[in-house]
Design a protein around this motif. Structure first.
Motif, PDB file in Angstrom:
ATOM      1  N   ASP A  28     -13.620  20.793  33.180  1.00 45.66           N
ATOM      2  CA  ASP A  28     -12.504  20.840  34.124  1.00 45.66           C
ATOM      3  C   ASP A  28     -11.734  22.152  34.026  1.00 45.66           C
ATOM      4  O   ASP A  28     -11.302  22.704  35.038  1.00 45.66           O
ATOM      5  CB  ASP A  28     -11.568  19.657  33.900  1.00 45.66           C
ATOM      6  N   ALA A  29     -11.580  22.667  32.799  1.00 41.76           N
ATOM      7  CA  ALA A  29     -10.880  23.941  32.609  1.00 41.76           C
ATOM      8  C   ALA A  29     -11.663  25.087  33.242  1.00 41.76           C
ATOM      9  O   ALA A  29     -11.090  25.961  33.896  1.00 41.76           O
ATOM     10  CB  ALA A  29     -10.652  24.204  31.127  1.00 41.76           C
ATOM     11  N   LEU A  30     -12.995  25.084  33.065  1.00 37.92           N
ATOM     12  CA  LEU A  30     -13.822  26.129  33.664  1.00 37.92           C
ATOM     13  C   LEU A  30     -13.740  26.072  35.185  1.00 37.92           C
ATOM     14  O   LEU A  30     -13.565  27.098  35.844  1.00 37.92           O
ATOM     15  CB  LEU A  30     -15.274  26.004  33.219  1.00 37.92           C
ATOM     16  N   VAL A  31     -13.867  24.870  35.733  1.00 32.23           N
ATOM     17  CA  VAL A  31     -13.798  24.705  37.188  1.00 32.23           C
ATOM     18  C   VAL A  31     -12.450  25.193  37.701  1.00 32.23           C
ATOM     19  O   VAL A  31     -12.378  25.961  38.667  1.00 32.23           O
ATOM     20  CB  VAL A  31     -14.062  23.243  37.594  1.00 32.23           C
ATOM     21  N   ALA A  32     -11.362  24.787  37.052  1.00 33.55           N
ATOM     22  CA  ALA A  32     -10.025  25.201  37.483  1.00 33.55           C
ATOM     23  C   ALA A  32      -9.859  26.714  37.407  1.00 33.55           C
ATOM     24  O   ALA A  32      -9.303  27.335  38.313  1.00 33.55           O
ATOM     25  CB  ALA A  32      -8.964  24.502  36.636  1.00 33.55           C
ATOM     26  N   GLN A  33     -10.352  27.300  36.342  1.00 36.39           N
ATOM     27  CA  GLN A  33     -10.244  28.755  36.158  1.00 36.39           C
ATOM     28  C   GLN A  33     -11.036  29.490  37.239  1.00 36.39           C
ATOM     29  O   GLN A  33     -10.543  30.465  37.824  1.00 36.39           O
ATOM     30  CB  GLN A  33     -10.758  29.108  34.776  1.00 36.39           C
ATOM     31  N   CYS A  34     -12.232  29.030  37.523  1.00 39.02           N
ATOM     32  CA  CYS A  34     -13.056  29.669  38.546  1.00 39.02           C
ATOM     33  C   CYS A  34     -12.445  29.512  39.929  1.00 39.02           C
ATOM     34  O   CYS A  34     -12.437  30.459  40.720  1.00 39.02           O
ATOM     35  CB  CYS A  34     -14.476  29.107  38.523  1.00 39.02           C
ATOM     36  N   LEU A  35     -11.924  28.341  40.229  1.00 39.01           N
ATOM     37  CA  LEU A  35     -11.317  28.119  41.540  1.00 39.01           C
ATOM     38  C   LEU A  35     -10.048  28.947  41.716  1.00 39.01           C
ATOM     39  O   LEU A  35      -9.784  29.465  42.803  1.00 39.01           O
ATOM     40  CB  LEU A  35     -11.042  26.639  41.766  1.00 39.01           C
ATOM     41  N   ALA A  36      -9.281  29.101  40.645  1.00 45.44           N
ATOM     42  CA  ALA A  36      -8.081  29.944  40.724  1.00 45.44           C
ATOM     43  C   ALA A  36      -8.467  31.390  40.996  1.00 45.44           C
ATOM     44  O   ALA A  36      -7.835  32.072  41.814  1.00 45.44           O
ATOM     45  CB  ALA A  36      -7.278  29.835  39.428  1.00 45.44           C
ATOM     46  N   ALA A  37      -9.513  31.865  40.351  1.00 46.77           N
ATOM     47  CA  ALA A  37      -9.979  33.233  40.581  1.00 46.77           C
ATOM     48  C   ALA A  37     -10.537  33.379  41.992  1.00 46.77           C
ATOM     49  O   ALA A  37     -10.331  34.403  42.657  1.00 46.77           O
ATOM     50  CB  ALA A  37     -11.031  33.617  39.550  1.00 46.77           C
ATOM     51  N   ALA A  38     -11.238  32.347  42.474  1.00 48.61           N
ATOM     52  CA  ALA A  38     -11.769  32.385  43.836  1.00 48.61           C
ATOM     53  C   ALA A  38     -10.646  32.443  44.853  1.00 48.61           C
ATOM     54  O   ALA A  38     -10.744  33.138  45.864  1.00 48.61           O
ATOM     55  CB  ALA A  38     -12.650  31.166  44.089  1.00 48.61           C
ATOM     56  N   GLN A  39      -9.570  31.731  44.588  1.00 50.56           N
ATOM     57  CA  GLN A  39      -8.416  31.748  45.492  1.00 50.56           C
ATOM     58  C   GLN A  39      -7.836  33.149  45.588  1.00 50.56           C
ATOM     59  O   GLN A  39      -7.315  33.536  46.630  1.00 50.56           O
ATOM     60  CB  GLN A  39      -7.354  30.760  45.009  1.00 50.56           C
ATOM     61  N   ALA A  40      -7.969  33.898  44.533  1.00 51.66           N
ATOM     62  CA  ALA A  40      -7.494  35.277  44.524  1.00 51.66           C
ATOM     63  C   ALA A  40      -8.516  36.227  45.151  1.00 51.66           C
ATOM     64  O   ALA A  40      -8.329  37.434  45.147  1.00 51.66           O
ATOM     65  CB  ALA A  40      -7.173  35.712  43.105  1.00 51.66           C
TER      66      ALA A  40
END
Length: 118
Positions: A28-40
């Motif tokens: 879940d942490a990896l997914v959240a981190q990747c999605l936050a970076a994708a949002q940027a």
């Protein structure tokens, strides 16, 4: 964060319930981190997520449908290697699995995430 320990018993992996919840937290942490970076605007993050799902790294269980979905989205975001990896992965999938991956990618975009990969 608690370290995940998997005991090898007779050549197979066994896990306790707490190990599974720790792996879930890592995933879940990896997914959240990747999605936050994708949002940027970082399509590399979507590619990294696809790689994790295709290889089973970072505590993520191999899921070819999810991997294909994220490779699709990374390709939409302009990642240079994503289309090639998606094609290689598709060779290991059924037509039904590919259709499901495409449906999930469209759904993710439709849910307002398009601006994250553009």
């Amino acid at each position: 964060m608690e370290q995940v320990r998997i005991k090898l018993v007779g050549g197979t992996d066994t896990q306790t319930a707490s190990d599974c919840s720790t792996q879930d937290a890592l995933r879940d942490a990896l997914v959240a981190q990747c999605l936050a970076a994708a949002q940027a605007g970082n399509s590399d993050a979507l590619f990294d997520l696809a790689m994790a799902f295709s290889t089973g790294s970072h505590g993520i269980t191999v899921d070819l449908i999810e991997a294909h979905k994220w490779f699709n989205l990374a390709a939409v975001g302009g990642h240079e290697d994503a289309p090639h990896c998606r094609a290689d992965l598709a060779e290991e999938m059924t037509a039904r699995e590919i259709a499901e991956a495409q449906r999930r990618a469209r759904e993710w975009l439709r849910d307002g995430n398009a601006r994250r990969v553009a």
